[in-house]
Design an enzyme around this catalytic site. Structure first.
Site, short mmCIF file in Angstrom:
data_model
loop_
_atom_site.label_atom_id
_atom_site.label_comp_id
_atom_site.label_asym_id
_atom_site.label_seq_id
_atom_site.Cartn_x
_atom_site.Cartn_y
_atom_site.Cartn_z
N ASP A 67 23.56 7.25 86.88
CA ASP A 67 24.27 7.60 88.23
C ASP A 67 24.65 9.10 88.36
O ASP A 67 24.43 10.16 87.59
CB ASP A 67 25.73 6.88 88.15
CG ASP A 67 26.49 6.96 87.08
OD1 ASP A 67 26.30 7.84 86.03
OD2 ASP A 67 27.38 6.29 86.79
N ASN A 134 38.25 -0.46 83.87
CA ASN A 134 38.14 -1.57 84.76
C ASN A 134 36.89 -2.41 84.39
O ASN A 134 36.63 -3.53 85.43
CB ASN A 134 38.36 -1.22 86.21
CG ASN A 134 37.30 -0.21 86.65
OD1 ASN A 134 36.15 -0.04 86.15
ND2 ASN A 134 37.21 0.22 87.97
N HIS A 136 33.76 -1.27 84.77
CA HIS A 136 32.57 -0.97 85.49
C HIS A 136 31.34 -0.43 84.62
O HIS A 136 31.70 0.07 83.43
CB HIS A 136 32.85 0.19 86.67
CG HIS A 136 33.01 1.48 85.97
ND1 HIS A 136 34.26 2.25 86.62
CD2 HIS A 136 32.60 2.27 85.29
CE1 HIS A 136 34.41 3.33 85.89
NE2 HIS A 136 33.08 3.70 85.33
N GLU A 141 31.54 -0.86 90.43
CA GLU A 141 32.99 -1.07 90.50
C GLU A 141 33.12 -2.46 90.54
O GLU A 141 32.56 -3.39 91.16
CB GLU A 141 33.69 -0.32 91.46
CG GLU A 141 33.44 1.27 91.37
CD GLU A 141 34.39 1.64 90.15
OE1 GLU A 141 34.95 0.91 89.32
OE2 GLU A 141 34.61 2.84 90.36
C1 GLP Z 1 32.16 6.88 84.17
C2 GLP Z 1 30.67 6.55 84.40
C3 GLP Z 1 30.66 5.47 83.29
C4 GLP Z 1 31.10 5.40 82.07
C5 GLP Z 1 32.65 5.46 82.36
C6 GLP Z 1 33.41 5.66 81.00
O1 GLP Z 1 32.65 6.73 85.40
N1 GLP Z 1 30.22 6.49 85.66
O2 GLP Z 1 28.95 5.39 83.11
O3 GLP Z 1 30.84 4.47 81.20
O4 GLP Z 1 32.94 6.46 83.48
O5 GLP Z 1 33.62 6.79 80.79
P1 GLP Z 1 34.23 7.26 79.41
O6 GLP Z 1 33.15 7.12 78.22
O7 GLP Z 1 34.46 8.98 79.68
O8 GLP Z 1 35.31 6.54 79.04
#
Ligand code: GLP
Length: 241
Positions: A67, A134, A136, A141
């Site tokens: 993304d 959440n 995702h 989402e």
């Molecule tokens: C972001 C990314 C995800 C990631 C998630 C968790 O929003 N788009 O790909 O897995 O958040 O992030 P973190 O690893 O910093 O907890």
């Protein structure tokens, strides 16, 4: 779905990097799906170490990231392309690396172009995922239904708040992103999801022990034939033995 629990994030990162290494040794021209966020950073550090020691060679491999934020150009320090350059690409030797562009003139066309590029590369062999608190994956989402293809998504308030830590203020966090869809992710031959810390424990409980439900997007991985979930003790703390 296989679930493994590690004593800490360092042990988890070594295991995740070994799975990538095995993939590269088996198929040097692998197509690797990569992720951003804090979760993969230690795994990337392990991969960099393996590369510096001459063990991991990415020269025939290509990568596709999950993304990118809409509106952030490559030179924006919080863009995911900048993150990947800093955390991995600048220090290993991928043949080619791809991220969707969040500043393409026609974002809809960019989504189809990205899915096409993945198909043309032969599909993703191994997809790395983190998970939002959440549930995702990528930026898919919680919603009433799963979105199949790469698309433009509206970030949930909880995601905007969670990602605020990377920006100077809440206002600066982009409200939209371009994300591989659930179908694009599910087409990967192997999926490796990593999660650490208490903040992920609820989402992990839903993923491992709940039903498949678009309100917890990661739960779709229950239907994948080769999904591996690597957790530290805290992320696994709400799982029944
Ligand atoms: C972001 C990314 C995800 C990631 C998630 C968790 O929003 N788009 O790909 O897995 O958040 O992030 P973190 O690893 O910093 O907890």
């Amino acid at each position: 779905m296989k679930v493994h629990v590690f004593r800490d994030s360092a042990a988890l990162a070594k295991a995740a990097a070994s799975i990538f290494l095995a993939q590269l040794l088996r198929k040097p021209d692998s197509v690797l799906g990569l992720a951003t966020g804090s979760s993969p950073i230690e795994t990337y550090q392990e991969l960099i170490r393996l590369h510096q020691e001459g063990i991991a060679d990415f020269s025939k491999a290509t990568s596709f990231n999950l993304d990118e934020y809409v509106g952030l150009a490559a030179d924006h320090p919080q863009s995911y392309v900048a993150f990947m350059q800093q955390q991995l690409f600048g220090q290993v030797n991928f043949k080619a690396s791809h991220l969707p562009s969040g500043v393409a003139e026609n974002l809809e066309a960019e989504c189809s172009r990205y899915d096409q590029a993945i198909l043309q590369a032969g599909g993703i062999d191994l997809q790395l995922l983190g998970i939002g608190s959440n549930g995702h994956i990528g930026f898919n989402e919680p919603d009433a239904r799963f979105v199949y293809n790469t698309s433009i998504v509206k970030l949930a308030e909880s995601t905007i708040e969670a990602n605020q830590r990377f920006f100077d203020s809440l206002d600066q966090v982009p409200r939209q992103a371009i994300s591989m869809g659930i179908g694009t992710i599910m087409e990967a031959r192997t999926i490796l999801l990593i999660a650490t810390g208490k903040g992920k424990a609820e989402a992990i409980k839903g993923l491992v022990q709940g039903q498949i439900d678009p309100l917890l997007p990661a739960s779709i991985l229950r239907a994948h034939p080769d999904a591996v979930i690597l957790l530290d003790k805290e992320a696994a703390s709400l799982l029944k033995a």
